[in-house]
Design a protein around this motif. Structure first.
Motif, PDB file in Angstrom:
ATOM      1  N   ARG A   1      48.624  41.110  43.337  1.00 26.18           N
ATOM      2  CA  ARG A   1      47.805  40.563  44.418  1.00 26.18           C
ATOM      3  C   ARG A   1      46.491  40.007  43.874  1.00 26.18           C
ATOM      4  N   LEU A   2      45.867  40.708  42.941  1.00 25.68           N
ATOM      5  CA  LEU A   2      44.630  40.205  42.328  1.00 25.68           C
ATOM      6  C   LEU A   2      44.890  38.908  41.570  1.00 25.68           C
ATOM      7  N   LEU A   3      45.998  38.851  40.854  1.00 26.56           N
ATOM      8  CA  LEU A   3      46.342  37.628  40.116  1.00 26.56           C
ATOM      9  C   LEU A   3      46.574  36.472  41.077  1.00 26.56           C
TER      10      LEU A   3
ATOM     11  N   GLU B   1      35.507  29.979  36.791  1.00 20.09           N
ATOM     12  CA  GLU B   1      35.593  31.339  37.314  1.00 20.09           C
ATOM     13  C   GLU B   1      36.192  31.332  38.719  1.00 20.09           C
ATOM     14  N   SER B   2      36.764  32.480  39.092  1.00 22.73           N
ATOM     15  CA  SER B   2      37.327  32.631  40.438  1.00 22.73           C
ATOM     16  C   SER B   2      37.208  34.102  40.846  1.00 22.73           C
ATOM     17  N   GLU B   3      37.547  34.376  42.086  1.00 24.13           N
ATOM     18  CA  GLU B   3      37.484  35.735  42.597  1.00 24.13           C
ATOM     19  C   GLU B   3      38.863  36.178  43.086  1.00 24.13           C
ATOM     20  N   GLY B   4      39.184  37.416  42.816  1.00 26.78           N
ATOM     21  CA  GLY B   4      40.424  38.000  43.316  1.00 26.78           C
ATOM     22  C   GLY B   4      40.115  39.206  44.183  1.00 26.78           C
TER      23      GLY B   4
ATOM     24  N   LYS C   1      36.925  43.212  45.581  1.00 24.40           N
ATOM     25  CA  LYS C   1      36.728  41.857  45.046  1.00 24.40           C
ATOM     26  C   LYS C   1      36.353  41.950  43.570  1.00 24.40           C
ATOM     27  N   VAL C   2      37.032  41.153  42.754  1.00 23.53           N
ATOM     28  CA  VAL C   2      36.806  41.153  41.305  1.00 23.53           C
ATOM     29  C   VAL C   2      36.643  39.712  40.840  1.00 23.53           C
ATOM     30  N   LYS C   3      35.663  39.481  39.954  1.00 27.53           N
ATOM     31  CA  LYS C   3      35.461  38.141  39.390  1.00 27.53           C
ATOM     32  C   LYS C   3      36.303  37.983  38.122  1.00 27.53           C
ATOM     33  N   PHE C   4      36.895  36.800  37.990  1.00 28.39           N
ATOM     34  CA  PHE C   4      37.767  36.506  36.848  1.00 28.39           C
ATOM     35  C   PHE C   4      37.344  35.202  36.205  1.00 28.39           C
TER      36      PHE C   4
ATOM     37  N   LEU D   1      44.035  33.140  41.294  1.00 31.20           N
ATOM     38  CA  LEU D   1      44.526  31.793  40.986  1.00 31.20           C
ATOM     39  C   LEU D   1      44.374  30.864  42.188  1.00 31.20           C
ATOM     40  N   GLU D   2      44.524  31.423  43.396  1.00 30.91           N
ATOM     41  CA  GLU D   2      44.384  30.588  44.596  1.00 30.91           C
ATOM     42  C   GLU D   2      42.929  30.206  44.863  1.00 30.91           C
TER      43      GLU D   2
END
Length: 354
Positions: free
Chosen positions: A284-286, A302-305, A5-8, A290-291
């Motif tokens: 997949r992270l992108l 912010e969102s999480e991938g 899990k990565v925060k964007f 975005l979802e």
């Protein structure tokens, strides 16, 4: 817990999309490279197809050509998705296609890895193909007047000169076949008659080799005939002296040539596979980042991938449960069909009243 899990934020998502767009175009060029390697290997194999027993050896080059074409198509499409992801309005039309596309990418990467392994493991099948093909080719060496085989003498001679080899496994292989055409034999000669009579099959066998087996670097004139006859040559012992013939068999020479070529190609394809895997992970992270945007009207939030929504263990369990449910569903359908058939097979009893 999600895997990787990565925060964007908005800036990171844009950088990821731009980086993936660039990587996808590099992958397109990598696909062209894979296609070119497959085409080159196919041409090299076709050059010596006369001394190969079957067409199984073309599985690897055909697979490389197919993987190269698919790589260009998949990565070109992914590049378009990454470019449109910078605009939420344009990206919306790709959302339904992303999951199926990522599943296809996963299958594609498995196939690339399989083809890379085949490049390393093909030596065994190529060995048997060359052994039988060279054996047949040497038998047809003398058939210079037979349609369909008249080219074999030139093919074998050019092969032995180019690869500095002689025979299938060595120069003594030529002692076991008649490689001199009957049109060049004087059948009125006692020596020819005796040699033919001494063989059960009536072949003219000699302890000699074609001229293409001679090593031009040798200081001694080529001992092409009576190779095993010490008394026929001055200061000569065929068992101890280094012969002025090529010692290596053509099967070994060709096998080493193609094996080294395919091993190099396998290493390149493994690098391409690693690059493709990194592109798929980034996509997949992108996709998930975005979802998972909480407020689509605020693209700067912010969102999480993540790679997998759950842990690897949970994902595996879920996949097994889905497979079990699918199996039970099929069994229920089969049972229902059987019950319908039994009911349909029963005929109602008819009673008559007199």
């Amino acid at each position: 817990m999600a895997l990787l899990k990565v925060k964007f934020n908005q800036k990171k998502r844009v950088k990821l999309a731009q980086g993936l767009w660039l990587m996808n175009w590099f992958s397109v060029f990598a696909g062209i490279l894979v296609f070119s390697m497959g085409l080159f290997l196919k041409i090299e194999l076709r050059k010596r197809s006369e001394v190969m027993d079957n067409s199984e050896s073309h599985f690897v080059p055909n697979s490389l050509i197919l993987m190269g074409i698919l790589s260009c198509a998949f990565n070109g499409f992914a590049g378009k998705i990454c470019y449109d992801s910078l605009d939420p309005a344009k990206f919306a039309k790709w959302k339904p296609l992303l999951k199926p596309y990522l599943a296809l990418c996963c299958v594609f990467n498995i196939l690339i890895f399989f083809v890379a392994l085949m490049c390393f493991l093909m030596r065994g099948s190529l060995d048997s193909t060359l052994a039988q093909g060279l054996k047949n080719g040497m038998k047809f060496y003398r058939d210079t007047d037979t349609p369909g085989r008249c080219f074999m003498k030139k093919t074998i001679d050019m092969l032995q000169i180019e690869f500095k080899c002689c025979g299938n496994n060595g120069y003594k292989d030529w002692f076991e076949i008649q490689w001199i055409s009957n049109r060049y034999l004087d059948f009125s000669s006692k020596e020819v008659k005796d040699r033919i009579k001494s063989n059960v099959d009536g072949r003219y066998l000699v302890d000699g080799v074609p001229f293409s087996c001679c090593n031009p670097s040798s200081p001694r004139p080529c001992i092409q005939y009576q190779v095993t006859n010490n008394s026929a040559h001055y200061s000569y012992d065929y068992q101890t002296e280094e012969l002025n013939l090529w010692r290596r068999g053509c099967r070994e020479a060709l096998l080493n040539y193609y094996s080294s070529m395919m091993s190099s190609m396998g290493a390149v394809i493994l690098l391409v596979w690693l690059f493709e895997m990194s592109v798929m992970v980034g996509l997949r992270l992108l996709h998930t980042s975005l979802e998972s945007i909480a407020n689509p009207e605020d693209p700067e939030c912010e969102s999480e991938g993540w790679i997998l929504e759950n842990s690897l263990k949970d994902t595996f369990k879920s996949a097994l449960e889905n497979l079990k449910k699918l199996g039970k569903f099929n069994q229920v359908e089969a049972g229902a069909e059987g019950a319908d058939g039994e009911e349909g097979g029963k005929t109602p009893a008819i009673t008559t009243v007199s």
